[in-house]
Write a protein that holds these residues in place. Structure first.
Motif, PDB file in Angstrom:
ATOM      1  N   ASP A 231       0.846  -1.197   0.000  1.00  0.00           N
ATOM      2  CA  ASP A 231       0.000   0.000   0.000  1.00  0.00           C
ATOM      3  C   ASP A 231       0.882   1.246   0.000  1.00  0.00           C
ATOM      4  O   ASP A 231       1.668   1.458   0.929  1.00  0.00           O
ATOM      5  N   THR A 236      -5.056   4.426  -0.692  1.00  0.00           N
ATOM      6  CA  THR A 236      -5.059   3.069  -1.242  1.00  0.00           C
ATOM      7  C   THR A 236      -5.442   2.058  -0.174  1.00  0.00           C
ATOM      8  O   THR A 236      -6.233   1.142  -0.423  1.00  0.00           O
ATOM      9  N   SER A 239      -9.142   2.159   0.330  1.00  0.00           N
ATOM     10  CA  SER A 239      -9.920   1.565  -0.765  1.00  0.00           C
ATOM     11  C   SER A 239      -9.921   0.047  -0.681  1.00  0.00           C
ATOM     12  O   SER A 239     -10.947  -0.595  -0.937  1.00  0.00           O
TER      13      SER A 239
END
Length: 385
Positions: A231, A236, A239
């Protein structure tokens, strides 16, 4: 696992690791479990440490046994016992083999992942170590959901992480991807064909979010643990968490690690990073900095199985953590992430996953999985003989 009943043992005279550190006491093993009152064969372990077996959530050191050289892929069933012996010699009693499902081809291809998953399934009754597979899915393999779901159902894979190794910045601007010739050779493709495949996958980007959402929903219903790899930032991480991929494996920024930790999402870092004092990738973060900040829940072997114990001892020697907390990063911590309440510490009733450690040489000299010996070496072998 094998059916024979393990012998009752009494480990005598060692320093045994508990929540408050090492303490001199006997430890009993009976019926494959920790049993304080076990009465069996006594093993003299004076001068040694008794420690919980390691739980490795991500390791690809197995590859050298399955393919000693490029293009020389051995019989996987025949090679897995060698993997088990290396794991045991490093004190690892539960391990996930990190295996790609990727466009990269070769040992990262879906075909190889399928072979390995079936080999693990076919040999499960012969093993003493708990050996499983982590499937590392490249996010742009948007047409592979049926095959992935079928393999999981057939072979019992219980852990999947999402990766994206496409060089999007290069592909977006029409530049040649880095190391194209070498990666094409590994995949068994011409460089031009390999580049064209990457470009086609890159152009599928608009389809990826819906693909991942559908697949993650299905896999969550099947009970899989889901995570993401590398990540780069908090956005990110968020998500992937929305998809149910709550494990953050090897985040590449402090912001990503802090975001995961703040949301109660486990963070896993690589043990070699601790040994090196930082990431091998330029600009990467140092795992030890995250550990000192209280952001890391587990260390994994990554590409080098011996690094797990080495990293734990380094954290102690550098004054970052006491031994009990450092060891928890390679035993109780990873066990908790995977919901394995029956292992990770030397407490009454838990699995007798135990290693014997020589502090003078810093070597594992004995490894027991569910009370059964898997690895005996050095001065422990001398004493037993």
């Amino acid at each position: 696992m094998q059916d024979e009943t393990p012998a009752n043992l009494r480990l005598h005279g060692a320093a045994v690791l508990g929540s408050d550190g090492l303490e001199p006491r006997d430890l009993g093993l009976a019926g494959g479990r920790i049993h304080a009152a076990a009465d069996g064969r006594m093993i003299d372990l004076r001068g040694f440490w008794v420690l919980p077996g390691l739980v490795d959530l991500h390791g690809d050191g197995f590859e050298r046994h399955l393919a000693p050289r490029r293009g020389m892929v051995r019989d996987l069933t025949a090679s897995l016992p060698q993997v088990e012996m290396e794991l045991a010699s490093c004190g690892i009693t539960t391990a996930w083999l990190a295996q790609f499902w990727s466009w990269e081809g070769g040992m990262r291809a879906p075909e190889f992942a399928t072979r390995l998953a079936h080999a693990l399934q076919d040999t499960s009754a012969e093993r003493r170590i708990d050996l499983r597979m982590q499937l590392r899915l490249e996010t742009h393999m948007t047409g592979d959901a049926p095959a992935i779901e079928a393999l999981i159902l057939e072979t019992g894979i219980d852990y999947l992480v999402f990766n994206d190794h496409l060089p999007h910045d290069r592909l977006e601007t029409g530049r040649t991807p880095p190391r194209l010739a070498g990666s094409a050779l590994k995949a068994g493709r011409a460089p031009e064909a390999h580049h064209a495949l990457m470009q086609a996958l890159h152009e599928q980007a608009p389809e990826v979010p819906a693909f991942l959402a559908r697949l993650a929903t299905t896999l969550s219903r099947l009970g899989l643990h889901l995570g993401s790899h590398d990540d780069p930032d908090a956005q990110t991480r968020a998500s992937f968490a929305q998809l149910g991929a709550t494990i953050s494996e090897f985040p590449t920024s402090k912001d990503a690690a802090r975001a995961a930790h703040a949301s109660g999402q486990p963070v896993i870092m690589g043990a070699p990073n601790v040994l090196r004092g930082g990431s091998h990738n330029r600009g990467g973060i140092a795992a030890e900095d995250l550990i000192a900040e209280g952001l890391v829940d587990a260390l994994a072997s990554d590409y080098h199985y011996p690094a797990m114990i080495g990293a734990a001892l380094a954290l102690v020697e550098r004054g970052t953590l006491p031994l009990s907390a450092a060891w928890a990063l390679i035993s109780a911590g990873p066990a908790a992430i995977m919901g394995l309440k029956d292992r990770g510490s030397l407490t009454e009733g838990k699995r007798a996953d135990v290693i014997i450690f020589d502090p003078a040489t810093k070597q594992v000299i004995g490894c027991f999985a569910q009370g059964r010996p898997v690895w005996i070496a050095g001065p422990l072998a001398d004493r037993l003989m």
